[in-house]
Write a protein that holds these residues in place. Structure first.
Motif, PDB file in Angstrom:
ATOM      1  N   UNK A 168       0.858  -1.184   0.003  1.00 19.95           N
ATOM      2  CA  UNK A 168       0.015  -0.027   0.111  1.00 19.95           C
ATOM      3  C   UNK A 168       0.710   1.167  -0.101  1.00 19.95           C
ATOM      4  N   UNK A 169       2.061   1.346   0.752  1.00 17.03           N
ATOM      5  CA  UNK A 169       2.804   2.146   0.889  1.00 17.03           C
ATOM      6  C   UNK A 169       3.866   2.345  -0.459  1.00 17.03           C
ATOM      7  N   UNK A 170       3.491   1.647  -1.457  1.00 19.52           N
ATOM      8  CA  UNK A 170       4.679   1.470  -2.755  1.00 19.52           C
ATOM      9  C   UNK A 170       5.834   1.286  -2.599  1.00 19.52           C
ATOM     10  N   UNK A 171       6.384   0.362  -1.399  1.00 19.77           N
ATOM     11  CA  UNK A 171       7.728  -0.031  -1.443  1.00 19.77           C
ATOM     12  C   UNK A 171       7.925  -1.082  -1.874  1.00 19.77           C
ATOM     13  N   UNK A 172       6.884  -1.886  -2.027  1.00 15.62           N
ATOM     14  CA  UNK A 172       6.815  -3.270  -2.832  1.00 15.62           C
ATOM     15  C   UNK A 172       5.897  -3.197  -4.043  1.00 15.62           C
ATOM     16  N   UNK A 173       6.272  -3.768  -4.944  1.00 14.46           N
ATOM     17  CA  UNK A 173       5.291  -3.887  -6.290  1.00 14.46           C
ATOM     18  C   UNK A 173       3.999  -4.726  -6.290  1.00 14.46           C
ATOM     19  N   UNK A 174       4.254  -5.711  -5.403  1.00 16.90           N
ATOM     20  CA  UNK A 174       2.766  -6.488  -4.991  1.00 16.90           C
ATOM     21  C   UNK A 174       3.575  -7.781  -4.103  1.00 16.90           C
ATOM     22  N   UNK A 175       2.647  -8.564  -3.603  1.00 13.39           N
ATOM     23  CA  UNK A 175       2.824  -9.663  -2.699  1.00 13.39           C
ATOM     24  C   UNK A 175       2.699 -10.934  -3.401  1.00 13.39           C
ATOM     25  N   UNK A 176       3.498 -11.894  -3.062  1.00 15.85           N
ATOM     26  CA  UNK A 176       3.334 -13.238  -3.613  1.00 15.85           C
ATOM     27  C   UNK A 176       3.042 -14.085  -2.130  1.00 15.85           C
ATOM     28  N   UNK A 177       2.221 -14.934  -2.028  1.00 17.36           N
ATOM     29  CA  UNK A 177       1.779 -15.579  -0.808  1.00 17.36           C
ATOM     30  C   UNK A 177       2.043 -17.215  -0.959  1.00 17.36           C
ATOM     31  N   UNK A 178       2.878 -17.466   0.007  1.00 19.28           N
ATOM     32  CA  UNK A 178       3.047 -18.981   0.398  1.00 19.28           C
ATOM     33  C   UNK A 178       1.591 -19.219   1.082  1.00 19.28           C
ATOM     34  N   UNK A 179       1.306 -20.591   1.084  1.00 21.97           N
ATOM     35  CA  UNK A 179       0.138 -21.095   1.723  1.00 21.97           C
ATOM     36  C   UNK A 179       0.215 -21.022   3.305  1.00 21.97           C
ATOM     37  N   UNK A 180      -1.035 -20.676   3.546  1.00 18.37           N
ATOM     38  CA  UNK A 180      -1.169 -20.727   5.211  1.00 18.37           C
ATOM     39  C   UNK A 180      -2.247 -21.712   5.509  1.00 18.37           C
ATOM     40  N   UNK A 181      -2.588 -22.104   6.808  1.00 23.44           N
ATOM     41  CA  UNK A 181      -3.492 -23.121   7.402  1.00 23.44           C
ATOM     42  C   UNK A 181      -4.460 -22.565   7.988  1.00 23.44           C
TER      43      UNK A 181
END
Length: 340
Positions: free
Chosen positions: A111-124
């Motif tokens: 949201x702050x623009x520090x990263x271009x996006x997020x890629x998520x590994x799985x959660x339980x």
């Protein structure tokens, strides 16, 4: 414009997330070394190092803070304080806590623009709820963290791209989720995503809710009274949309390339064909060897892609998890974020 990092959230550290992240970083080592790709891994440092040692991958991710002015191409951000070692394959509230905190940090940075996006590994989901975070899954969590209502799940495997009108709801509740407003939003977001992936004139097909698209009303009227008029309005607005098309044939036509994406009515209608084609099974043992496919969340103010599989507690810590889906998720995030 300089490339921004993509945040990789570890998911549940007791699952295969640490392992597939380490393996992906090892395979992408040359791109990371050249700066052609920049990744910020967020999660449990203990779990990351444990996987790194076990795999003998020699992956070095520089430890950083969120407010550092610059990060090396491959960096690691601790999601939360480590209390005790999280054992691979063991469900715990600690695992759920780390999963949530990693996503929370990733969203804040995106949201702050520090990263271009997020890629998520799985959660339980059970561990997540054990930790006090009561969400059905990533999609709903991300919607709340970004203040969005009505996000949309899109699964992608090759040319099989399937978005969903409803996902984590009981089957008996699905018909009430099919409204003109919801269907049009899913169509519009799917159209935008396809254009973001480089398809100049995307063609979208809408799956029927009922068998035979209702068979003239004999098997239900939702396809006639909700879907058909909504599709007609989208066409009048200049979109290339067809349907409703019976669910037992629409995915064969998608696979044949007659459409660029399908809008499915509910979770299993859309997930089964994508996962059936995405899983590669060893015919000798009957076990799946790897899974190709990406989960993309549409309608958020940030880019989010994900692996299309779970935590796989049964094989966690054994060094046999496959990183292919994670690498594909990274590639999709790059394309959508304009980083490629």
């Amino acid at each position: 414009m300089a490339k921004r990092h993509l945040a990789i959230t570890m998911g549940d550290p007791a699952g295969i997330g640490p392992e597939i992240i380490v393996k992906a970083c090892a395979r992408l080592r040359d791109r990371l070394a050249s700066g052609d790709l920049k990744l910020l891994v967020i999660g449990s440092g203990g779990a990351f190092e444990q996987a790194n040692r076990q795999l003998r991958a020699d992956v070095h991710a520089a430890s950083v803070r969120a407010d550092d002015a610059q990060w090396p191409s491959l960096s690691f951000l601790q999601a939360d304080e480590e209390s005790s070692a999280i054992a691979p394959g063991v469900l715990s509230a600690d695992g759920g806590r780390f999963a949530y905190k990693a996503v929370e940090q990733g969203v804040r940075l995106a949201v702050a623009g520090r990263v271009g996006g997020i890629v998520t590994a799985p959660l339980n989901k059970e561990a997540l709820n054990k930790a006090g975070y009561h969400y059905p899954g990533h999609t709903e969590m991300l919607a709340e963290l970004t203040g969005v209502r009505g996000s949309v799940m899109l699964l992608a495997h090759g040319n099989m791209r399937v978005s969903h009108v409803s996902t984590h709801v009981a089957l008996q509740d699905v018909p009430s989720r099919l409204t003109p407003e919801r269907l049009r939003r899913v169509i519009d977001l799917t159209h935008q995503a396809l254009k973001g992936l480089g398809l100049a004139h995307p063609k979208i097909a809408v799956a029927a809710l009922n068998p035979h698209a209702g068979e003239g009303g004999l098997f239900g009227r939702q396809d006639i009274e909700v879907s058909a008029p909504t599709i007609a309005k989208a066409v009048a607005d200049g979109l290339d949309v067809v349907g409703p098309i019976p669910g037992d044939t629409i995915f064969v036509k998608l696979r044949a390339g007659q459409y660029d994406a399908v809008v499915a009515m509910y979770h299993d209608q859309g997930h089964i064909p994508v996962k059936l084609l995405g899983f590669e099974v060893d015919p000798a043992t009957g076990k799946w060897q790897e899974l190709s496919g990406v989960n993309i969340t549409l309608g958020l103010p940030i880019i989010r892609t994900s692996v299309d599989h779970g935590t796989a507690f049964d094989i966690a810590g054994q060094g046999i998890a496959n990183e292919r889906s994670l690498i594909e998720a990274i590639e999709y995030a790059e394309r959508l974020a304009g980083n490629a």
